[in-house]
Every structure is written in structure tokens, then in C-alpha cells.
Design a protein around this motif. Structure first.
Motif, PDB file in Angstrom:
ATOM      1  N   PRO A  25       0.826  -1.209   0.000  1.00 29.41           N
ATOM      2  CA  PRO A  25       0.000   0.000   0.000  1.00 29.41           C
ATOM      3  C   PRO A  25       0.862   1.262   0.000  1.00 29.41           C
ATOM      4  N   ILE A  26       0.193   2.419  -0.091  1.00 32.34           N
ATOM      5  CA  ILE A  26       0.892   3.697  -0.032  1.00 32.34           C
ATOM      6  C   ILE A  26       0.148   4.643   0.908  1.00 32.34           C
ATOM      7  N   ASP A  27       0.830   5.706   1.279  1.00 28.39           N
ATOM      8  CA  ASP A  27       0.209   6.796   2.031  1.00 28.39           C
ATOM      9  C   ASP A  27      -0.303   7.804   1.006  1.00 28.39           C
ATOM     10  N   ILE A  28      -1.604   7.930   0.883  1.00 20.74           N
ATOM     11  CA  ILE A  28      -2.206   8.824  -0.096  1.00 20.74           C
ATOM     12  C   ILE A  28      -2.209  10.244   0.459  1.00 20.74           C
ATOM     13  N   GLN A  29      -1.452  11.111  -0.174  1.00 20.92           N
ATOM     14  CA  GLN A  29      -1.386  12.506   0.229  1.00 20.92           C
ATOM     15  C   GLN A  29      -2.403  13.302  -0.594  1.00 20.92           C
ATOM     16  N   ILE A  33      -2.951  14.967  -4.978  1.00 25.80           N
ATOM     17  CA  ILE A  33      -3.816  14.209  -5.879  1.00 25.80           C
ATOM     18  C   ILE A  33      -4.168  15.037  -7.103  1.00 25.80           C
ATOM     19  N   GLU A  34      -4.253  14.371  -8.255  1.00 26.18           N
ATOM     20  CA  GLU A  34      -4.615  15.029  -9.505  1.00 26.18           C
ATOM     21  C   GLU A  34      -5.997  14.571  -9.960  1.00 26.18           C
ATOM     22  N   PRO A 149     -18.913   1.532   0.430  1.00 25.71           N
ATOM     23  CA  PRO A 149     -19.716   2.761   0.449  1.00 25.71           C
ATOM     24  C   PRO A 149     -20.701   2.829  -0.718  1.00 25.71           C
ATOM     25  N   GLU A 150     -21.854   3.419  -0.450  1.00 22.87           N
ATOM     26  CA  GLU A 150     -22.823   3.645  -1.523  1.00 22.87           C
ATOM     27  C   GLU A 150     -22.275   4.664  -2.515  1.00 22.87           C
ATOM     28  N   ASN A 151     -21.656   5.728  -1.984  1.00 20.49           N
ATOM     29  CA  ASN A 151     -20.971   6.704  -2.833  1.00 20.49           C
ATOM     30  C   ASN A 151     -19.558   6.193  -3.096  1.00 20.49           C
ATOM     31  N   LYS A 152     -19.264   5.928  -4.368  1.00 17.25           N
ATOM     32  CA  LYS A 152     -17.995   5.279  -4.707  1.00 17.25           C
ATOM     33  C   LYS A 152     -16.969   6.248  -5.298  1.00 17.25           C
ATOM     34  N   SER A 153     -16.910   7.455  -4.758  1.00 11.47           N
ATOM     35  CA  SER A 153     -15.798   8.342  -5.094  1.00 11.47           C
ATOM     36  C   SER A 153     -14.508   7.663  -4.656  1.00 11.47           C
ATOM     37  N   TYR A 154     -13.440   7.815  -5.432  1.00  9.85           N
ATOM     38  CA  TYR A 154     -12.248   7.015  -5.142  1.00  9.85           C
ATOM     39  C   TYR A 154     -10.957   7.745  -5.465  1.00  9.85           C
ATOM     40  N   TYR A 155      -9.871   7.209  -4.882  1.00 11.98           N
ATOM     41  CA  TYR A 155      -8.504   7.548  -5.255  1.00 11.98           C
ATOM     42  C   TYR A 155      -7.977   6.384  -6.097  1.00 11.98           C
ATOM     43  N   HIS A 156      -7.255   6.706  -7.167  1.00 15.26           N
ATOM     44  CA  HIS A 156      -6.810   5.661  -8.091  1.00 15.26           C
ATOM     45  C   HIS A 156      -5.307   5.764  -8.346  1.00 15.26           C
ATOM     46  N   VAL A 208      -1.322   9.779  -8.008  1.00 12.26           N
ATOM     47  CA  VAL A 208      -2.609   9.353  -7.482  1.00 12.26           C
ATOM     48  C   VAL A 208      -3.675  10.262  -8.060  1.00 12.26           C
ATOM     49  N   LEU A 209      -4.672   9.665  -8.700  1.00 10.32           N
ATOM     50  CA  LEU A 209      -5.755  10.406  -9.304  1.00 10.32           C
ATOM     51  C   LEU A 209      -7.014  10.284  -8.445  1.00 10.32           C
ATOM     52  N   SER A 210      -7.974  11.147  -8.669  1.00  9.64           N
ATOM     53  CA  SER A 210      -9.217  11.062  -7.910  1.00  9.64           C
ATOM     54  C   SER A 210     -10.401  11.187  -8.837  1.00  9.64           C
ATOM     55  N   TYR A 211     -11.498  10.546  -8.417  1.00 12.42           N
ATOM     56  CA  TYR A 211     -12.770  10.637  -9.126  1.00 12.42           C
ATOM     57  C   TYR A 211     -13.858  10.875  -8.100  1.00 12.42           C
ATOM     58  N   ASN A 212     -14.647  11.914  -8.292  1.00 15.04           N
ATOM     59  CA  ASN A 212     -15.736  12.240  -7.383  1.00 15.04           C
ATOM     60  C   ASN A 212     -17.062  11.909  -8.038  1.00 15.04           C
TER      61      ASN A 212
END
Length: 213
Positions: A25-29, A33-34, A149-156, A208-212
């Protein structure tokens, strides 16, 4: 009942093969995030009929049926297992528990949904998993409503399996929304499974990317 395993989390440096530059794993900062408009929402459809519980020598798993869509690609559900403490960190924060939902595409590509849990309310769905783990065998019905979670926003990001053979090229989707289990449930998991978290790995040149949602 205390489970027995073939890997030793107290001597992780002895695990083979030793990993490369894209380990998990990693420490997500979150400040680094982009956002990426090419990412899509995750759709998960897991069967709630019957699931098999298995000790594969590394962790206690739940094997079931179902599918997920990652960036409009279909993956089949393989298994679910948990780690205590949680393996991924958010801005250095350690969570008491993390669930890993492992999926595989027809081409063999692996993808994992990581769910972080904090201490809070009693979680009935996790309790059912614990009951099956405690038996160390058998089958039972499986509900994931309280486990993902019902809301599946994520870090990728792109990483690896967190147990040997530490295979790289794994697509990670760490949920932004944190769920709850009780303190007693965390202690019960540790009593059955022991502490089984891999140490955080260097992010190196990865993004690390993000999706909301």
C-alpha cells in the motif's frame, strides 16, 4: 478460533519476490492528488446469495460471484479479505481496518477496491463475515451493503498485491468515503486473524488520481 497462515507479517523483508517500484500500500497525500476527466464511476454488482469462506494460507477470504465496472471495463469478483490495521493511509492517518475487494478481467488484469473502516457503530454485515471466519469453514449468505460505500468516489493509482507474490500492475481504487465497524469487532477480527497489515511502500514517481461521484 485463531487462524493459521503461511506468511509472517513480523518479517516482511523475507517475502519473495521482493517488489519493484510500484508496490502497495501507499500513504495517499490528498494535497498531491490530480483530478482526471478520463476516469469513470465504479459500478459493483455482487451476489448476495451464497459465498464460500476460505483460508488460502495468507488471509481469510470470502469467495463469491458478481461483477464490477472500472472505467467502462467489466471485471469479475474474485474474493474479499480484510487487514488490521488498515494498509493504505490518508495523509498519514492509519485506520483500524481495511477491506480489499479483488476483481479480475477476462484478460487477467487485476483491480482492487480498498475500503477503509474507522471505529464507530456496530456493522452487521461485518459481523456475519466474522462469524464465518470464526468457524473457519463453511458457506453462508453474504451482504455487502455495509462493507462498501454507496458513494464510490475514489482515489486511483497503479500498485501491487500486498501479499506475496506482490504482483505489480494492479489497479487500485481506494474509496474516499470511510465506513464504520465497532471497536469490539476490530478486536474480534484481530483475535481470529492477527494483525496483518503490510508496511507502506514508497510512491516513487507514481501519480494518485481522484474521481468524485
Amino acid at each position: 478460533m485463531k487462524a493459521k497462515f503461511l506468511i509472517d507479517y513480523c518479517h516482511q523483508g523475507d517475502w519473495e519476490p521482493l517488489g519493484g517500484q510500484r508496490q502497495s500500500p501507499i500513504d495517499i497525500q490528498t494535497s498531491q492528488i490530480e483530478n482526471n476527466n478520463s476516469l469513470a464511476n465504479i459500478q459493483v454488482n455482487l451476489s448476495e446469495t451464497t459465498a464460500t469462506f476460505l483460508n488460502n494460507g495468507q488471509n481469510l477470504q470470502l469467495l463469491g460471484a458478481g461483477q464490477a465496472s472500472f472505467n467502462n471495463r467489466v471485471f469479475n469478483f474474485v474474493q474479499l479479505h480484510f487487514h488490521a490495521d488498515g494498509e493504505h493511509r490518508l495523509d498519514g492517518k492509519i485506520f483500524p481496518l481495511e477491506g480489499h475487494f479483488l476483481f479480475q478481467s477476462a484478460s487477467g488484469q487485476l483491480a482492487v477496491i480498498g475500503v477503509l473502516y474507522q471505529v464507530g457503530e456496530f456493522n452487521p454485515d461485518f459481523e456475519h463475515v466474522l462469524n464465518q471466519y470464526d468457524q473457519g469453514k463453511g458457506e453462508g449468505s453474504f451482504s455487502f451493503a455495509g462493507l462498501i460505500p454507496e458513494n464510490k468516489s475514489y482515489y486511483h493509482y497503479l500498485g501491487s498485491l500486498t501479499t506475496p507474490p506482490l504482483t505489480e500492475g494492479v489497479e487500485w481504487y481506494v474509496m474516499q468515503n470511510v465506513l464504520e465497524v465497532s471497536a469490539e469487532q476490530v478486536l474480534r477480527f484481530i483475535a481470529i486473524h492477527g494483525r496483518n497489515n503490510r508496511e507502506c511502500q514508497s510512491i516513487n514517481e507514481r501519480k494518485v488520481l481522484s474521481y468524485n461521484e
